[in-house]
Design a protein around this motif. Structure first.
Motif, short mmCIF file in Angstrom:
data_model
loop_
_atom_site.label_atom_id
_atom_site.label_comp_id
_atom_site.label_asym_id
_atom_site.label_seq_id
_atom_site.Cartn_x
_atom_site.Cartn_y
_atom_site.Cartn_z
N GLY A 103 0.82 -1.21 0.00
CA GLY A 103 0.00 0.00 0.00
C GLY A 103 0.86 1.25 0.00
O GLY A 103 0.61 2.20 -0.76
N LEU A 147 -5.40 6.24 -1.45
CA LEU A 147 -6.45 5.28 -1.82
C LEU A 147 -5.98 4.36 -2.93
O LEU A 147 -6.24 3.14 -2.90
N TRP A 148 -5.28 4.91 -3.91
CA TRP A 148 -4.76 4.13 -5.03
C TRP A 148 -3.82 3.03 -4.54
O TRP A 148 -3.92 1.87 -4.95
N MET A 150 -3.68 1.70 -1.49
CA MET A 150 -4.36 0.71 -0.66
C MET A 150 -5.24 -0.23 -1.50
O MET A 150 -5.34 -1.43 -1.21
N LEU A 151 -5.87 0.30 -2.54
CA LEU A 151 -6.68 -0.56 -3.41
C LEU A 151 -5.80 -1.57 -4.14
O LEU A 151 -6.15 -2.76 -4.25
N ASP A 152 -4.68 -1.10 -4.66
CA ASP A 152 -3.75 -2.01 -5.34
C ASP A 152 -3.25 -3.08 -4.38
O ASP A 152 -3.20 -4.27 -4.70
N SER A 153 -2.90 -2.66 -3.16
CA SER A 153 -2.42 -3.60 -2.16
C SER A 153 -3.48 -4.61 -1.76
O SER A 153 -3.19 -5.79 -1.54
N ALA A 154 -4.73 -4.16 -1.67
CA ALA A 154 -5.82 -5.06 -1.28
C ALA A 154 -5.97 -6.21 -2.29
O ALA A 154 -6.22 -7.36 -1.91
N VAL A 155 -5.79 -5.90 -3.58
CA VAL A 155 -5.89 -6.94 -4.60
C VAL A 155 -4.80 -7.99 -4.42
O VAL A 155 -5.05 -9.20 -4.41
#
Length: 303
Positions: A103, A147-148, A150-155
């Motif tokens: 993230g 946000l970008w 964290m979203l990438d990391s969540a995937v």
């Protein structure tokens, strides 16, 4: 499937340090202290000095926050492991470390691109700068970077949580990251590999190209400056920024987008140490402490 994975593997053994190494503890401790204290000092200066309340330093404050988070995700656990022979991390702790690490990495890539655009707007579009970089725009851009990332990391973390591991889960690394886990997984790693390659384009390569193009346009504008002193100062600043950017994106690309052929645990550890631990220490020096306004604010505080 996730529950099955957790029942099979409750912890990972980190093999980055094969023996107790007190001297490494001192080295990593020194780097961590410099990183935290340096970036905290930058945050304090930007908060205390009204002359630094501008978009440029607003983004620098976010970079300092990211660098503190970046180091704090990995280094404290590394410090503990350098003093123990049995270096383990729980399954949940490994996924959490991976999530926050990636993230921060994704957010920093986006933030470096935003900072490059800010400098481009200031140098190449000075008359439109205050309108282009309004405070509401800056806040949305900064929030978007976090946000970008964290979203990438969540995937990536979700895909990693679907992996199965057989036997003793020994990770040839000093902390949890996606590539080392993929090398020891027993199940299909193709989704994670595809996600890493896609992310290397949209999260890594695209911001890098944007940064390079922005600074190239800045350099063209600098060449047109009439005064040699102004050109020298601008060249010095741009060169330092580009050095950090090339080093950061280059090391990140080697870490997340490298084939397994010729893989070396030692080289992998060195690359990770450079971009996860050393660069967060260098950022406050390159981006802030070399800046005349920041040095002036520091002298004012120390008087």
């Amino acid at each position: 499937m996730a529950e099955e994975n957790q029942s099979q593997v409750t912890e990972f053994v980190l093999l980055g340090f094969s023996q107790e190494r007190p001297f490494l503890f001192l080295i990593f401790l020194a780097i961590y202290l410099v990183t935290v204290l340096g970036n905290t000092a930058i945050l304090a200066l930007i908060f205390l000095d009204s002359r630094l309340h501008s978009p440029m330093y607003f983004f620098l404050s976010h970079l300092s926050c990211l660098d503190i988070c970046y180091s704090s995700v990995t280094v404290p656990k590394i410090l503990v492991n350098t003093l123990h022979l049995q270096t383990t991390i729980s399954y949940q702790g490994c996924l959490a470390q991976m999530f926050f690490l990636m993230g921060c990495a994704g957010a920093e890539c986006a933030l470096l691109a935003v900072m490059a655009y800010d400098r481009y707007a200031a140098v190449c579009q000075p008359l439109r700068y205050t309108r282009v970089m309004r405070w509401d725009v800056c806040m949305v851009a900064a929030a978007g970077c976090w946000l970008w990332g964290m979203l990438d990391s969540a995937v990536h973390t979700f895909l990693a949580s679907r992996l199965s591991f057989c036997g003793v889960a020994q990770v040839q690394h000093i902390f949890c990251d996606v590539p080392p886990l993929l090398r020891i997984a027993c199940s299909n790693t193709r989704p994670s590999e595809v996600a890493l390659h896609v992310a290397s384009i949209f999260v890594g390569l695209s911001p890098f190209l944007f940064v390079v193009i922005s600074y190239l346009r800045i350099l063209v504008a600098v060449l047109r400056m009439p005064m040699a002193v102004s050109r020298h100062k601008a060249f010095s600043t741009c060169a330092a920024h580009l050095l950090v950017v090339v080093l950061y994106f280059g090391m990140a690309n080697l870490n997340y987008n490298r084939s397994s052929a010729g893989y070396s645990p030692e080289a992998d550890t060195l690359v990770s140490v450079l971009y996860c631990i050393v660069i967060p220490m260098l950022n406050p020096i390159i981006y802030s402490l070399r800046n005349q306004e920041v040095r002036g604010a520091l002298r004012k505080v120390l008087q």
